[in-house]
Design a protein around this motif. Structure first.
Motif, short mmCIF file in Angstrom:
data_model
loop_
_atom_site.label_atom_id
_atom_site.label_comp_id
_atom_site.label_asym_id
_atom_site.label_seq_id
_atom_site.Cartn_x
_atom_site.Cartn_y
_atom_site.Cartn_z
N SER A 77 0.83 -1.20 0.00
CA SER A 77 0.00 0.00 0.00
C SER A 77 0.87 1.26 0.00
O SER A 77 0.56 2.23 -0.69
N LEU A 137 2.10 1.83 -3.42
CA LEU A 137 1.04 2.35 -4.29
C LEU A 137 0.91 3.86 -4.14
O LEU A 137 0.77 4.58 -5.12
N PHE A 138 0.98 4.32 -2.90
CA PHE A 138 0.90 5.77 -2.68
C PHE A 138 2.14 6.48 -3.21
O PHE A 138 2.06 7.57 -3.75
N LEU A 164 1.53 6.83 -6.75
CA LEU A 164 0.54 7.88 -7.00
C LEU A 164 1.23 9.25 -7.01
O LEU A 164 0.98 10.08 -7.89
N ILE A 165 2.10 9.47 -6.03
CA ILE A 165 2.76 10.78 -5.93
C ILE A 165 3.71 10.99 -7.11
O ILE A 165 3.76 12.08 -7.70
N GLY A 188 1.55 11.42 -10.13
CA GLY A 188 0.89 12.72 -9.97
C GLY A 188 1.86 13.87 -10.24
O GLY A 188 1.50 14.86 -10.88
N GLY A 189 3.09 13.72 -9.79
CA GLY A 189 4.12 14.73 -10.05
C GLY A 189 4.39 14.85 -11.54
O GLY A 189 4.51 15.97 -12.08
N PHE A 221 2.34 14.10 -13.88
CA PHE A 221 1.17 14.72 -14.51
C PHE A 221 1.17 16.24 -14.28
O PHE A 221 0.86 17.02 -15.19
N ALA A 222 1.55 16.65 -13.06
CA ALA A 222 1.58 18.09 -12.76
C ALA A 222 2.56 18.80 -13.70
O ALA A 222 2.27 19.88 -14.23
N ILE A 231 4.12 18.27 -3.44
CA ILE A 231 4.28 16.92 -4.01
C ILE A 231 5.64 16.35 -3.58
O ILE A 231 5.76 15.19 -3.20
#
Lengths: 646, 155
Positions: free
Chosen positions: A347, A350-351, A354-355, A358-359, A361-362, A395
């Motif tokens: 888990s 997974l996070f 995600l970060i 997400g980074g 993508f940002a 982030i």
């Protein structure tokens, strides 16, 4: 010789077409024919090597009838930079991409002579499809061997900004990373086509994944170092679209590197891993597209052209086909999905993913937002460094936090008592560290948080080393040094990974220090006058103009004292290259130190240096960024070094 | 030990409040110029443009200095330049209208992803209660496992 180079590219195109289509024509089912397709890969490598030598020969012999040579070299250009002109322009750098891909494809063929025989036809096909794309670019819109109808007396020379040792290594290193990610991508697509969706393709490409990730990371750092030393504005990262283009695949590649551990150990996240490697590959192509198309305004403006449409078509086709395959095989990619506890390493990974994603993508969103805004509102806007700094700071904090907690949580199931035991010391000590920073007068809260998070991660890693060493000492009776060394040697992947995490901490510390506490002053000084900045006193003592091989330099001499003690002489330069006399380039002088860099720029001068304009910066902790790069290299070497067979 | 956390956090918060200096804050040219793009075509901010005697950055810096001395705030100064050069002079999108998507989307995507991951994890844990524990891959290094076991013994 240049004709030979062009014909080699043409023949390489034919061989690549054969290697691309081979598996779809049923050739793969016969071992002999697979060997034939593999031989085609060898031929492409040999042909593109000859083409590359032909371009190098044209560059070194200054064959100015070749347009590329005329545009990027001149008779005055030193040999060192004449060779680096190979990748200074678009056509040459695309040839470098194609040659590197042919080299890597050849190595993959050699590595898999007797294994992965089911996968190999399709691996070769995917690699050849990518090679074909670059050969189409090289043969049609971006031919490095195209000739001028006349022979110019001299070439236009190289952009002065590129005449720096950093430029010798930065682009090829970055390209090694970009091209390297094509290999795991090809294996992933091959696994999707053949339905061999286990961990085999991951094991076969683990070395390539780490190699590509490392090269991309080092390429980014070398680029930052080049910007710091050459662009002369005192920074190393401007969130320029081309810089962003290299950061995005590195972020998704980092996520991939972590999430494949879950697939290797637990057989989970197969779809996610496929998506990650596809996205990483597409971002590598997107990176080349951003660099070469000039679609978004960039300080790398020396690389603009109209080949963007070719890239868009390739990205759309390869993306659509890849995701079609993922969708088609989603049944086979499903895995036993169960965990015993919410608190588990799976888990936390997974996070972490995600970060990282997400980074990425940002960064992607910020990079393309000017185009989006123009398309939607008809208004072109700019998205500059302050935007990215604001978005990426939280982030980055989250990423640091997760870097601290991920490795110390057990696979599958961790208990809260275990969690508390592992994190009590790091948490309390980092809170105390935060308080000490505030008491010591650091009232830049974001910097204090960043340093404290770095401290938190460092303590967790240190404790991990301590626990492992102590275990060896108690159970095997080893001395502390022997236990520590053996701990690293016996599980290189794990402890190499920790060293890479420490390297990242160093980079974070350097970024935080230089972003939060940089001081700058711009002054006009007459000879003999001084200025004070931080604890330094800088006196403008001398000025001279000299002729070098391909430039004139105006050099100022500055005596630097710190607490009344002379610590050195700085010699910032304004260079006037013969081919671009109207565009002088600042060659900064940097006194590097572990605590801070003193950075001097000669911005201008009047009356042969009687007065001069200087810009001085004190940039704290920047050196730690480059030390972090060295530590990353050491960590990667440890992580990929083969384990001794027991 | 149980209350250590709470005391530490309370102390940290107190110092945090204490560390904020409410003294009058003087705006500098750099703090404004990093929010404006140089118009010479260098694609750098006015703060970072390093062209000698740049026909754009140099007068823009002088204008910023003049406006600061007149007592203008950062947003007011930026507005002066926007009225002169248009939206492209801003180095940062505004936080209004369509531009708000530039700021919000990255965080919304992370929050959305976090929610999805949380749902998936809960489902996997629920699934795990009904099934036997999946074996850890044999690929995991023997030594790795040994270290973990040894650590458990010691702890």
């Amino acid at each position: 010789m240049t004709d030979l180079g062009y014909y080699c590219m043409m023949i390489a195109f034919l061989f690549s077409s054969y290697a691309f289509l081979g598996p779809y024509m049923g050739l793969s089912r016969k071992g002999v024919m697979l060997r034939s397709v593999e031989n085609a890969i060898t031929a492409v490598f040999v042909l593109l090597t000859v083409a590359s030598i032909a371009l190098l020969y044209a560059l070194v012999t200054r064959d100015f009838q070749v347009e590329y040579v005329a545009n990027h070299t001149s008779r005055e250009l030193p040999l060192f930079y004449t060779i680096s002109a190979f990748w200074a322009g678009q056509d040459g750098s695309l040839l470098l991409w194609a040659w590197l891909l042919s080299l890597f494809s050849y190595i993959v063929v050699l590595q898999n002579r007797y294994k992965n025989r089911e996968l190999m036809p399709y691996v070769i096909s995917v690699l050849s499809a990518t090679e074909l794309f670059f050969l189409i670019l090289l043969i049609f819109p971006s031919n490095p061997f195209s000739r001028l109808p006349f022979v110019p007396e001299n070439g236009q020379g190289m952009n002065p900004l590129l005449q720096n040792p950093g430029m010798i290594f930065h682009p090829p290193t970055l390209y090694l990373g970009y091209v390297g990610f094509t290999i795991p991508f090809a294996f992933a697509i091959s696994a999707l086509i053949t339905g061999q969706l286990g961990e085999g393709w991951l094991k076969s490409t683990r070395g390539w994944i780490i190699f590509s990730w490392y090269m991309l990371g080092i390429g980014i750092l070398l680029g930052a170092n080049w910007a710091y030393q050459v662009l002369g504005w005192g920074g190393y990262w401007a969130w320029d679209p081309v810089e962003n283009a290299s950061l995005m695949p590195w972020l998704t590649g980092t996520a991939f590197l972590h999430s494949i551990m879950i697939q290797e150990k637990r057989g989970m996240l197969k779809v996610w891993n496929m998506v990650l490697i596809i996205v990483t590959f597409l971002l590598c192509i997107f990176g080349t597209f951003i660099t070469r198309s000039g679609i978004i305004s960039s300080v790398h403006a020396f690389a603009r052209s109209s080949i963007g449409y070719y890239f868009i078509v390739f990205i759309i086709i390869s993306g659509a086909y890849s995701f079609y395959l993922v969708n088609k095989r989603k049944g086979g990619l499903s895995s036993e999905k169960h965990l015993d506890s919410l608190l588990s390493r799976e888990s936390s990974f997974l996070f972490n993913n995600l970060i990282l994603v997400g980074g990425a993508f940002a960064v992607f969103w910020g990079t393309i937002f000017p185009i989006v805004s123009e398309a939607v509102r008809g208004v072109k806007i700019t998205v500059g460094p302050p935007f990215f700094n604001k978005i990426m700071t939280p982030i980055g904090f989250l990423l640091l936090f997760l870097t601290g907690i991920c490795p110390l949580i057990s696979w599958s199931k961790a208990t809260w008592s275990n969690f508390r035991r592992n994190f009590l010391i790091p948490t309390i000590s980092s809170i105390l560290f935060f308080i000490i920073l505030l008491v010591a007068g650091i009232n830049h809260i974001k910097a204090a948080i960043s340093f404290s998070l770095c401290f938190f991660v460092f303590i967790t890693i240190l404790l991990e080393y301590y626990r492992g060493t102590r275990a060896r000492m108690q159970l095997l009776g080893e001395g502390v040094i022997r236990a520590f060394v053996n701990l690293n040697l016996k599980n290189r992947r794990r402890y190499g990974g920790y060293l890479i995490h420490i390297a990242m901490l160093m980079i974070f510390v350097g970024i935080t220090g230089s972003s939060a506490f940089s001081i700058e002053k711009e002054v006009v000084l007459k000879k003999g006058e001084s200025i004070e900045i931080n604890s330094y006193r800088i006196t403008y003592s001398d000025f001279k103009i000299e002729r070098k091989i391909n430039k004139f330099i105006a050099q100022a001499e500055l005596i630097v004292t710190n607490n009344e003690k002379q610590i050195g002489i700085m010699k910032p330069v304004k260079a006037f290259y013969l081919n671009q006399m109207d565009q002088p380039v600042s060659e900064v002088f940097i006194r590097m130190g572990l605590k801070e860099d003193l950075y001097a720029i000669l911005a201008g001068y009047e009356e042969f240096g009687r007065t001069a304009i200087f810009k001085f910066l004190v940039n704290p902790l920047v050196l730690w960024i480059w030390i972090g790069g060295a530590a990353m290299t050491a960590g990667t070497i440890i992580a990929v070094w083969p384990e001794r067979k027991r | 030990m149980r209350y250590c956390w709470k005391y530490a956090i309370a102390l940290a918060l107190m110092l945090l409040v204490y560390s904020f200096n409410p003294a009058v804050y003087a705006l500098t040219v750099e703090e404004v110029s990093e929010y404006l793009m140089c118009q010479c075509g260098c694609n750098l901010t006015v703060k970072n443009c390093n062209h000698t005697g740049c026909p754009s950055a140099t007068p823009m810096r002088a204008e910023i200095k003049r406006l600061i001395e007149l007592g203008k705030g950062r947003d007011e100064i930026i507005a002066v330049f926007v009225s002169r050069y248009g939206e492209t002079v801003r180095a940062v999108p505004t936080k209004s209208g369509f531009n708000i998507t530039a700021w919000a989307l990255p965080f919304l995507s992370i929050i959305g992803g976090g929610i999805i991951i949380s749902i998936l994890l809960k489902a996997w844990v629920a699934g795990g209660k009904d099934k036997e524990k999946a074996p850890i891959s044999q690929d995991e290094s023997e030594y790795d496992r040994q270290i973990e076991e040894d650590l458990k013994k010691i702890d």
